[in-house]
Design an enzyme around this catalytic site. Structure first.
Site, PDB file in Angstrom:
ATOM      1  N   GLY A  84       0.812  -1.218   0.000  1.00  0.00           N
ATOM      2  CA  GLY A  84       0.000   0.000   0.000  1.00  0.00           C
ATOM      3  C   GLY A  84       0.841   1.263   0.000  1.00  0.00           C
ATOM      4  O   GLY A  84       1.953   1.273  -0.520  1.00  0.00           O
ATOM      5  N   GLU A 107      -3.153  -2.313  -5.422  1.00  0.00           N
ATOM      6  CA  GLU A 107      -4.190  -1.312  -5.682  1.00  0.00           C
ATOM      7  C   GLU A 107      -3.567  -0.003  -6.155  1.00  0.00           C
ATOM      8  O   GLU A 107      -4.130   0.708  -6.963  1.00  0.00           O
ATOM      9  CB  GLU A 107      -4.988  -1.051  -4.393  1.00  0.00           C
TER      10      GLU A 107
END
Ligand SMILES: CC(C)(COP(=O)(O)OP(=O)(O)OC[C@H]1O[C@@H](n2cnc3c(N)ncnc32)[C@H](O)[C@@H]1OP(=O)(O)O)[C@@H](O)C(=O)NCCC(=O)NCCS
Length: 487
Positions: A84, A107
Site C-alpha cells: 500500500g 491497488e
C-alpha cells in the site's frame, strides 16, 4: 477517454449511474491498460484544468525503517508484490532496490514504486512475456508518479475488481502481500481501524490479498506494524484488542508472517501458544514481560514459560546461509519459539542418535526440557539452528549448542553438542556447525571447546578429525573427552 490515474471502481460507477459527468483535465495523464471509457457512455463533459491532488512522501523514523528492512528480507527475487502507501510500505520498497525481477500487482502505484522501477529491480519487460510488470488500480503520490504512469506501457491500470481477483493473485508466482495493522492480538488476528474510526477505513483488498497470497506458489502474506504507538506509550501487540468495537480484518486462520522492528515471525499453522510466544518476541522489550504475564493469565502459554534473559539481545549477526548440496539453508541463533521444531527434530532422531546426543537413553523431550534447549542467554551460551525453507512451515534440521563447562584458572571452557536430522546427516551439516561454533565460542571469550563423544560415534569423531588441528582425545568409560584449543 482515459480514466487516468484513478481506474479504481470508476467503470462500475459509470455503468450504474443515471447521469455521467466527466471532467476533462489536461493534467490527467493517459494511462495504459483497462483505463479507457467510450465518450458515448458520458452524458456531459466539463473542461476544467487543475493539478491532480498529490501526497508528499511522509517522513520516516528509525523504527519504521527497521520494519521496512525486516519486510524486505522476506521478499525473494522474482516476487510479485502487493503493497500500500504510507511510511512502512515506503520503507520496505526502499530496501528492495538490490532485488531482481520484481513485479507489482497492487491497488496503488506510489513514488516508492517509481523509485523501485527506476532502480532496475522491476524490469520493464519481464521474462516470458508475462504482461506489464506493474498492474494497479490507482496512483497516489507526487507529480512524479503521474508523469511516470502517463503513456507508460510498464504500468497497466485495471479495475479494482480485477486487481483484487483471487484468480489473478493465484496465477502469480511468489505473490507477496504486505499490509499494515493498527493492532494484532496474541492469537494473530489483526485490525486496521478501531471503533468509531471504522467508518473512515475501508478494508479494501487487505484480507483477500493476505489470504490468497499464501496460496500462490511460494507466496506470503505479511502483516507489518510498528511494535508501539508512535509515542511509545502503547504496545500494538496486545493480549486483547483495546477497543470493543474493533473491526478484525485478518483472522486467526489467515495470518502468515508478522513483522515489527524487532523481527519477523511466521504464525501459519501454529498453535495459540506458539503464536502468543512468537508475537511476544517481536513486541517492544519493555512490554514483553507484561504480555507474557497476560498470556499466562489467559492460559495461552505454560505457567513456567520463560523469555530469554533481559538484555540478551538476539544476535542477528550470526544469521547466514549454509550451502548443503544444491540447497541454501538458513543458519541462525535459536529462539524460544523454536521449542516445537526442536521437539520435532528430537523425535525424528533414532534411539542411537538420541543416546549419542545426550549420553543416556532419553525417549521423550517434554516442554521443560525442550524449553531449556531453546532458551540461551547469547552471552555465555549459544545455540545455532539450521532451518530448511522459509515456507509456511519452517523445519529445523539441526541444532548445535555451546554452554560454559567450567573455568580452569584463566582457561574458559565451553561444551559442544549437536544433533542433525537423520535425513540430513553425512552431508556436512555437523562439520559446518562445529566450525561455526568454534568461531562463536571464540567471540564469547572461550579458549577451549570440549565435547563428550561415545566411543562408537564415528560421525562426530570424524567431524572433529576433519578440523585437523589442536585436538586431543581421552577415552574414559566408553566416552571420548575431546578437547580443542580455539583461541
Ligand atoms: C554427529 C552428528 C552431529 C554429525 O552430523 P553430520 O551432519 O552427519 O556430520 P558431517 O556430515 O559433517 O560429518 C560426518 C562425517 O562422518 C563420516 N561418517 C559417517 N559414518 C561413518 C562411519 N561409520 N565411520 C567413519 N566415518 C563416518 C561421514 O562420511 C562424514 O565424513 P566426510 O565428510 O569425511 O564424508 C550427527 O550425525 C548426529 O546428529 N548424530 C546424533 C547425535 C550426536 O551424535 N551428537 C553428537 C554429540 S557430541
Amino acid at each position: 477517454m482515459s480514466l487516468g490515474v484513478t481506474v479504481d471502481i470508476m467503470k462500475s460507477i459509470i455503468e450504474k449511474a443515471d447521469v455521467v459527468i466527466a471532467q476533462v483535465n489536461r493534467y490527467m495523464p493517459v494511462t495504459c491498460g483497462d483505463s479507457l471509457v467510450h465518450v458515448k457512455d458520458v452524458d456531459y463533459l466539463v473542461e476544467f484544468d487543475e493539478p491532480l491532488v498529490s501526497y508528499p512522501l511522509q517522513e520516516s523514523d528509525p523504527e519504521v525503517m527497521q520494519v521496512g528492512k525486516n519486510i524486505s528480507r522476506l521478499i525473494e527475487d522474482g516476487s510479485t508484490i502487493q503493497i500500500g502507501f504510507g511510511r512502512i510500505p515506503d520503507a520496505a520498497l526502499m530496501f528492495l532496490k538490490e532485488k531482481k525481477d520484481l513485479r507489482i500487482h497492487s491497488e496503488i502505484v506510489t513514488d516508492s514504486v517509481v523509485d523501485l522501477a527506476v532502480s532496475g529491480a522491476i524490469p520493464p519487460s519481464p521474462a516470458g512475456g508475462r504482461g506489464a510488470p506493474i498492474t494497479a488500480s490507482l496512483c497516489i503520490g507526487s507529480e512524479r508518479v503521474f508523469r511516470f504512469v502517463g503513456g507508460n506501457s510498464m504500468v497497466e491500470m485495471k479495475s479494482l475488481s480485477d486487481i483484487i481477483s483471487p484468480a489473478t493473485i493465484l496465477s502469480r508466482e511468489k505473490f507477496t502481500a504486505v499490509n499494515g495493522a493498527i493492532e494484532i492480538d496474541l492469537t494473530g488476528q489483526s485490525c486496521v481501524g478501531m471503533g468509531d474510526q471504522m467508518g473512515y477505513f475501508g478494508a479494501l483488498g487487505h484480507a483477500v490479498f493476505n489470504r490468497t497470497a499464501m496460496f500462490s506458489p511460494g507466496g506470503k502474506g505479511i502483516i507489518a506494524l510498528r511494535s508501539t504507538s508512535r509515542d511509545g506509550r502503547f504496545s500494538r501487540i496486545v493480549p486483547e484488542f483495546t477497543d470493543r468495537k474493533i473491526g478484525i480484518v485478518t483472522t486467526q486462520s489467515d495470518v502468515n508472517y508478522v513483522v515489527t522492528e524487532y523481527g519477523c515471525v511466521n504464525l501459519f499453522g501454529k498453535s495459540i501458544r506458539e503464536r502468543a510466544l512468537a508475537l511476544i518476541t517481536i513486541a517492544h522489550p519493555k512490554f514483553r514481560q507484561r504480555l507474557l504475564d497476560e498470556a499466562k493469565r489467559m492460559n495461552y502459554v505454560y505457567e513456567d514459560q520463560v523469555l530469554p534473559p533481559e538484555g540478551a539481545d538476539y544476535p542477528g549477526s550470526y544469521e547466514g546461509l549454509c550451502r548443503i548440496g544444491d540447497k541454501d539453508l538458513l543458519v541462525r541463533p535459536i529462539k524460544v519459539t523454536d521449542e516445537r521444531a526442536v521437539q520435532n527434530l528430537f523425535y525424528a532422531m533414532s534411539r542411537d542418535d538420541r543416546f549419542h546426543r545426550f549420553l543416556m537413553h532419553v525417549s521423550s523431550l517434554h516442554h521443560k526440557q525442550a524449553q531449556d534447549l531453546v532458551t540461551v542467554d547469547y552471552t555465555s551460551s549459544m545455540a545455532l539452528v539450521i532451518q530448511n525453507g522459509q515456507g509456511r512451515q519452517d523445519e529445523i534440521v539441526a541444532v548445535a549448542h555451546i554452554a560454559p563447562e567450567e573455568s580452569r584458572g584463566t582457561k574458559k571452557v565451553c561444551e559442544f553438542a549437536a544433533m542433525v536430522d537423520p535425513s540430513w546427516q553425512n552431508q556436512g551439516i555437523g562439520s559446518f556447525l562445529l566450525s561455526r561454533m568454534i568461531a562463536v565460542g571464540r567471540d564469547l571469550g572461550y579458549s577451549l571447546m570440549r565435547a563428550y563423544v561415545w566411543e562408537d560415534n564415528m560421525q562426530m569423531l570424524r567431524a572433529f578429525e576433519k578440523l585437523g588441528c589442536g585436538m586431543t582425545q581421552e577415552l574414559d568409560c566408553h566416552v571420548y573427552r575431546v578437547s580443542l584449543a580455539i583461541e
